[in-house]
Design a protein around this motif. Structure first.
Motif, PDB file in Angstrom:
ATOM      1  N   TYR A  95      26.835  66.573  31.199  1.00  0.00           N
ATOM      2  CA  TYR A  95      26.699  66.669  29.752  1.00  0.00           C
ATOM      3  C   TYR A  95      25.367  67.329  29.421  1.00  0.00           C
ATOM      4  N   ARG A  96      25.419  68.280  28.521  1.00  0.00           N
ATOM      5  CA  ARG A  96      24.198  68.942  28.056  1.00  0.00           C
ATOM      6  C   ARG A  96      24.288  69.107  26.541  1.00  0.00           C
ATOM      7  N   THR A  97      23.181  69.448  25.920  1.00  0.00           N
ATOM      8  CA  THR A  97      23.142  69.643  24.469  1.00  0.00           C
ATOM      9  C   THR A  97      22.673  71.056  24.165  1.00  0.00           C
ATOM     10  N   LEU A  98      23.361  71.694  23.205  1.00  0.00           N
ATOM     11  CA  LEU A  98      22.994  73.041  22.753  1.00  0.00           C
ATOM     12  C   LEU A  98      23.171  73.115  21.243  1.00  0.00           C
ATOM     13  N   PRO A  99      22.421  73.976  20.569  1.00  0.00           N
ATOM     14  CA  PRO A  99      22.748  74.266  19.171  1.00  0.00           C
ATOM     15  C   PRO A  99      24.160  74.881  19.104  1.00  0.00           C
ATOM     16  N   HIS A 126      28.360  81.290  21.496  1.00  0.00           N
ATOM     17  CA  HIS A 126      28.137  82.565  22.189  1.00  0.00           C
ATOM     18  C   HIS A 126      28.248  82.398  23.700  1.00  0.00           C
ATOM     19  N   ARG A 127      27.712  81.299  24.228  1.00  0.00           N
ATOM     20  CA  ARG A 127      27.802  81.089  25.674  1.00  0.00           C
ATOM     21  C   ARG A 127      29.246  80.853  26.115  1.00  0.00           C
ATOM     22  N   ILE A 149      31.842  82.078  13.195  1.00  0.00           N
ATOM     23  CA  ILE A 149      31.820  80.626  13.372  1.00  0.00           C
ATOM     24  C   ILE A 149      30.458  80.151  13.869  1.00  0.00           C
ATOM     25  N   SER A 150      29.779  80.985  14.655  1.00  0.00           N
ATOM     26  CA  SER A 150      28.442  80.586  15.115  1.00  0.00           C
ATOM     27  C   SER A 150      27.435  80.640  13.966  1.00  0.00           C
ATOM     28  N   GLN A 151      27.571  81.663  13.111  1.00  0.00           N
ATOM     29  CA  GLN A 151      26.644  81.795  11.980  1.00  0.00           C
ATOM     30  C   GLN A 151      26.865  80.682  10.950  1.00  0.00           C
ATOM     31  N   VAL A 152      28.142  80.446  10.585  1.00  0.00           N
ATOM     32  CA  VAL A 152      28.433  79.457   9.542  1.00  0.00           C
ATOM     33  C   VAL A 152      28.321  78.034  10.100  1.00  0.00           C
ATOM     34  N   GLY A 153      28.700  77.866  11.375  1.00  0.00           N
ATOM     35  CA  GLY A 153      28.594  76.534  11.996  1.00  0.00           C
ATOM     36  C   GLY A 153      27.157  76.074  12.141  1.00  0.00           C
ATOM     37  N   GLY A 154      26.246  77.044  12.287  1.00  0.00           N
ATOM     38  CA  GLY A 154      24.819  76.739  12.246  1.00  0.00           C
ATOM     39  C   GLY A 154      24.237  76.230  13.550  1.00  0.00           C
ATOM     40  N   THR A 155      23.067  75.627  13.429  1.00  0.00           N
ATOM     41  CA  THR A 155      22.266  75.240  14.603  1.00  0.00           C
ATOM     42  C   THR A 155      22.369  73.751  14.918  1.00  0.00           C
ATOM     43  N   LYS A 156      23.341  73.097  14.349  1.00  0.00           N
ATOM     44  CA  LYS A 156      23.552  71.659  14.619  1.00  0.00           C
ATOM     45  C   LYS A 156      23.695  71.439  16.132  1.00  0.00           C
ATOM     46  N   GLU A 157      22.994  70.442  16.680  1.00  0.00           N
ATOM     47  CA  GLU A 157      23.070  70.148  18.116  1.00  0.00           C
ATOM     48  C   GLU A 157      24.425  69.524  18.445  1.00  0.00           C
ATOM     49  N   VAL A 158      25.059  70.019  19.508  1.00  0.00           N
ATOM     50  CA  VAL A 158      26.339  69.459  19.948  1.00  0.00           C
ATOM     51  C   VAL A 158      26.256  69.103  21.432  1.00  0.00           C
ATOM     52  N   LYS A 210      31.295  76.929  33.152  1.00  0.00           N
ATOM     53  CA  LYS A 210      32.272  76.797  32.061  1.00  0.00           C
ATOM     54  C   LYS A 210      31.795  75.729  31.074  1.00  0.00           C
ATOM     55  N   TYR A 211      32.152  75.942  29.812  1.00  0.00           N
ATOM     56  CA  TYR A 211      31.737  75.025  28.747  1.00  0.00           C
ATOM     57  C   TYR A 211      32.953  74.457  28.022  1.00  0.00           C
ATOM     58  N   TYR A 212      32.775  73.226  27.561  1.00  0.00           N
ATOM     59  CA  TYR A 212      33.831  72.578  26.771  1.00  0.00           C
ATOM     60  C   TYR A 212      33.184  71.680  25.718  1.00  0.00           C
ATOM     61  N   LEU A 213      33.607  71.865  24.477  1.00  0.00           N
ATOM     62  CA  LEU A 213      33.143  71.019  23.382  1.00  0.00           C
ATOM     63  C   LEU A 213      34.311  70.222  22.833  1.00  0.00           C
ATOM     64  N   ARG A 214      34.119  68.916  22.776  1.00  0.00           N
ATOM     65  CA  ARG A 214      34.985  68.013  22.020  1.00  0.00           C
ATOM     66  C   ARG A 214      34.053  67.402  20.984  1.00  0.00           C
ATOM     67  N   SER A 215      34.138  67.880  19.732  1.00  0.00           N
ATOM     68  CA  SER A 215      33.143  67.487  18.740  1.00  0.00           C
ATOM     69  C   SER A 215      33.213  65.991  18.458  1.00  0.00           C
ATOM     70  N   LEU A 216      32.063  65.420  18.086  1.00  0.00           N
ATOM     71  CA  LEU A 216      31.912  63.980  17.910  1.00  0.00           C
ATOM     72  C   LEU A 216      31.438  63.673  16.498  1.00  0.00           C
ATOM     73  N   GLY A 217      31.465  62.394  16.149  1.00  0.00           N
ATOM     74  CA  GLY A 217      30.873  61.947  14.897  1.00  0.00           C
ATOM     75  C   GLY A 217      29.355  61.951  15.001  1.00  0.00           C
TER      76      GLY A 217
END
Length: 314
Positions: A76-80, A86-87, A48-57, A103-110
């Motif tokens: 709030y922070r931004t990472l590829p 991986h983190r 998922i990290s390879q296919v999801g790519g380096t898009k900033e989230v 701890k990290y949490y992603l709720r993806s956005l538009g």
């Protein structure tokens, strides 16, 4: 302590069964054995990290496991995307923002969260083909599809959403605690969120009515789909690193919802108007002495109960 009620689990439910038997009950249920495509086996950390790519989230980062949206005990922070995955899968970090066990949490956005609604098919098109979203609602009802990816041990605040949704547990394991909308008066709300963070050991001196809330509970394994009806409060703990996809759809007609809502959590337009009118009424009551204010406030509560409360729901 609140009564613990297991959320029903049903195997191999079809669209027709869901719409006829389950959906009208407006209660949570875990659907097992639903065909979700190849994602349940393919979506490893590396894939998922390879296919999801380096898009900033944009991600939530916290030094403690219990995230609190009311006190905002996170940053709030931004990472590829690939680096974030991986983190989030690690327990200890060599690279970090706050601490090595953060701890990290992603709720993806538009693309533009102020205007665009999250849809993983658009934001992560190379992953779209791996997942089959259960077609248990009409296509025009679809609102959003959201990645929910979090570190092991992370607990999200208790809140409600105004749209029906499926929480699809693609990989990993989550414990979900839910509360009925009818028990809102026991949850000590601040907006859409509960002030009670520690559900397993609540401070009953501070929240003495909390024990009255009926507690519905389930553990989601990889491949499980939890139906969360609109207005049901839910609290999620990631028992291990995992990838979830949250799919929201419009239970009411489109004109009932706020057109500026890209998250699916703004109260329906009529509800917002009613709350604004109530706030003005309460401000008007402040013009009265305490004895009269108390009396007329109680009359208002009784009138609301008489006119608006329903006996059709448990």
């Amino acid at each position: 302590m609140a009564r613990r009620i297991p959320v029903p689990q049903l195997e191999g439910v079809t669209r027709e069964e869901f719409l006829l038997r389950i959906y009208p009950q407006r209660k949570p249920v875990v659907l097992k054995g639903i065909d979700l495509g190849t994602c349940t086996t393919k979506w490893t950390v590396d894939y998922i990290s390879q296919v999801g790519g380096t898009k900033e989230v944009k991600i939530h980062v916290s030094s403690v496991p219990q995230m609190d949206f009311i006190s905002k005990n996170f940053v709030y922070r931004t990472l590829p995307f690939d680096k974030f995955i991986h983190r989030a899968a690690e327990n200890k970090h060599t690279e970090f923002f706050i601490s090595e066990d953060e701890k990290y949490y992603l709720r993806s956005l538009g693309e533009d969260p102020r205007k665009d609604i999250a849809d993983i098919r658009k934001q992560f098109p190379l992953l779209e083909g791996d997942i089959k979203i259960p077609e248990f609602f009409e296509k025009e009802q679809f609102f959003s599809s959201v990645f929910r990816i979090s570190s092991p041990g992370l607990q999200l605040w208790t809140h409600y959403d105004v749209m029906d949704n499926f929480l699809i547990q693609v990989t990993g394991k989550k414990r979900v605690v839910l509360f009925s909308p009818r028990d809102a008066q026991y949850l000590y709300l601040s907006g859409t969120k509960s002030e009670v963070l520690n559900l397993d050991n609540p401070d009953l001196n501070k929240y003495p009515l909390f024990f009255k809330a009926r507690r519905f509970e389930c553990v989601l394994e990889a491949g499980d789909v939890l139906f969360i009806p609109a207005l049901w409060f839910h609290n999620v703990i990631s028992e291990e690193f995992g990838v979830g996809v949250n799919v929201f759809w419009k239970h009411l007609s489109s004109e009932c919802y706020d057109k500026t809502d890209t998250y699916g959590n703004k109260d329906p337009i009529a509800a917002s108007r009613a709350i604004q009118i109530l706030d003005r009424a309460l401000k008007t009551l402040d013009e009265l002495p305490e004895e009269y204010r108390d009396f007329y406030a109680r009359r208002m509560v009784l009138r609301i109960q008489d006119k608006a409360f329903s006996s059709n729901y448990e």
